[in-house]
Design an enzyme around this catalytic site. Structure first.
Site, PDB file in Angstrom:
ATOM      1  N   HIS A  98       0.835  -1.204   0.000  1.00 60.53           N
ATOM      2  CA  HIS A  98       0.000   0.000   0.000  1.00 60.53           C
ATOM      3  C   HIS A  98       0.875   1.262   0.000  1.00 60.53           C
ATOM      4  O   HIS A  98       0.681   2.160  -0.831  1.00 60.53           O
ATOM      5  CB  HIS A  98      -0.903  -0.011   1.226  1.00 60.53           C
ATOM      6  N   GLU A  99       1.832   1.321   0.904  1.00 58.13           N
ATOM      7  CA  GLU A  99       2.697   2.499   0.994  1.00 58.13           C
ATOM      8  C   GLU A  99       3.601   2.629  -0.222  1.00 58.13           C
ATOM      9  O   GLU A  99       3.922   3.740  -0.651  1.00 58.13           O
ATOM     10  CB  GLU A  99       3.532   2.436   2.274  1.00 58.13           C
ATOM     11  N   HIS A 158       1.847   4.587  -2.854  1.00 62.02           N
ATOM     12  CA  HIS A 158       1.998   6.034  -2.635  1.00 62.02           C
ATOM     13  C   HIS A 158       3.385   6.501  -3.068  1.00 62.02           C
ATOM     14  O   HIS A 158       3.531   7.554  -3.699  1.00 62.02           O
ATOM     15  CB  HIS A 158       1.809   6.363  -1.149  1.00 62.02           C
TER      16      HIS A 158
END
Length: 465
Positions: A27-28, A31
């Site tokens: 997920h990170e 980003h």
């Protein structure tokens, strides 16, 4: 929830930490990649949270890559004037100086990475292939929607409302998806004797029960049960069956004066009579005799069931349908199927959350970390295929959760961006702070519900015992 021995706790906890750790890092990283593509400077990429135990700097920006003590989290720290002073020559690389469109891309890239991971996992599993259960139905529960529909033991599901199904899992998910949209489905079935029959299955009982119980159990659907003769094979030492001096080869003829024809009937009668004395008519060779046995009380998934400690003798299964098969898809078909699988599960998650908000579904459907850890351990025990499927499902759930319009989540930031476009400028610090407080309150409320449900599932059998 499964009955978890303390000796298995490290394994289950490790399986849970691995799943959550991988999904948060992915997920990170979404980003991170989006921010780099948009020209934003990355100060730190951290896996985990809490005290940093390892770090190194790499790249032209000397981004700090670090690991924290607690492996259940992670974050990406970007250059931002709101978090510290930014030199004049790097202002164009600050996150807060980017356009609304670029900031939105960076925000949505996290959940998108979770969806892409799920697609990748499903694609690999579908392309590699695996041994799957065929969608063969068992005898329906009496007076259930499945029984009223005329479903019989051995019926193989070919299509649901015209959509073909190949595996038991396909059937489960397609039926659940249909149940969120309509009150009945048409099943195209192939009976044991061959041919085609059509049955209309009512789905209204799921909504009536708030989707709280197991969907298939509510509908009376069960997996295929072969018609095995009721012949005793083994007897567990110290069990009620051993105390009654049953022997291998004994045949069950009747239970409480009700004739018995299959082993399934024996199991069902005993399960429903925990701690209650039962009269068994048995056949040993040419001699018929009676014996009274009181089934031992056993806790199973929060229910009290009976067992007498006997197992069935090996029986001929000739003429029975094939219940397992190797299912594999070509590269392109596997990719398309993976996208559809991810989409369907995402839509189902959103619909179920909407039903909880409107009161159509019970909040007891919400699961917390204890339940997730339990399922993580169970799936890991079953094998890599099951564990990866579980990881894909949690990845989808994490993506959906982060897109909810709750401040402090990615969806909340997207909501801020939308309001910024409507307003024609950034929101005030006061409004942002107010939103953060509301977001944290909502998030902690959801977590409290989930944790309460975990405790109910864990302690319920003990309190009701």
């Amino acid at each position: 929830m499964s009955d978890l021995p303390l000796s298995d706790l490290p394994f289950y906890l490790g399986a849970f930490i691995l799943v959550l750790g991988v999904l948060v890092v992915v997920h990170e990283f979404g980003h991170f990649v989006a921010a780099r593509l948009c020209g934003v400077k990355i100060l730190r990429f951290c896996a985990g949270f809490g005290p940093i135990i390892w770090s190194r700097r790499y790249g032209p920006d000397q981004t700090e890559w670090s690991l924290s003590l607690l492996p259940l989290g992670g974050y990406v720290r970007m250059l931002d004037e709101r978090e510290g002073e930014v030199s004049a020559h790097e202002l164009h690389r600050a996150y807060n100086r980017q356009s609304v469109g670029r900031r939105s891309i960076i925000v949505v890239a996290g959940p998108l990475a979770n969806f892409l991971l799920a697609i990748l996992i499903y694609w690999g599993l579908f392309w590699h292939g695996s041994e799957e259960l065929r969608p063969v139905l068992g005898p329906p529960v009496a007076e259930s929607p499945a029984a009223r529909a005329g479903i019989a033991n051995g019926d193989r599901v070919l299509r649901v409302d015209g959509e073909a199904v190949q595996t038991w899992q396909d059937f489960q998910w397609l039926l659940l998806h249909k149940a969120t949209q309509q009150n009945s489905v048409e099943l195209e079935l192939q009976p044991l004797g061959g041919g085609r029959v059509f049955r209309h299955l009512a789905l209204g009982s799921l909504a009536e029960q708030g989707w709280e119980k197991d969907a298939f159990a509510s509908l009376g659907l069960r997996f295929y049960r072969p018609a095995i003769l009721p012949v005793v094979g083994g007897i567990q030492a110290g069990s009620p069956g051993a105390a009654a001096r049953l022997q291998a080869g004994d045949i069950f003829v009747a239970i409480d004066q009700k004739p018995i024809a299959t082993w399934d009937e024996v199991v069902e009668a005993i399960r429903q009579s925990p701690g209650q004395a039962m009269m068994f008519d048995m056949l040993r060779g040419a001699n018929r005799f009676q014996v009274q046995i009181t089934p031992q009380v056993i806790e199973e998934q929060g229910l009290r069931i009976g067992r007498i400690g006997v197992s069935v003798a090996e029986a001929s299964l000739e003429g029975q349908p094939e219940i397992k098969g190797f299912v594999r898809y070509g590269c392109l078909d596997a990719a398309l199927r993976a996208v559809r699988e991810t989409w369907d599960k995402s839509v189902f998650s959103l619909v179920m959350f909407g039903k909880m908000l409107t009161g159509e579904a019970s909040w007891k459907n919400l699961s917390g970390p204890v339940t997730i850890a339990d399922y993580a351990g169970q799936s890991a025990r079953l094998g890599l295929d099951y564990y990866l499927k579980f990881m894909a499902l949690v990845s989808i759930s994490l993506g959906i959760l982060n897109l909810l319009p709750i401040p402090v989540l990615d969806g909340g930031h997207l909501m801020y961006h939308a309001l910024e476009v409507i307003k024609g400028g950034p929101l005030s610090e006061r409004v942002m702070a107010w939103g953060q407080q509301i977001g944290l309150t909502l998030l902690f409320t959801l977590m409290a519900f989930a944790f309460f449900n975990d405790l109910s599932r864990l302690l319920g059998p003990l309190l009701n015992g």
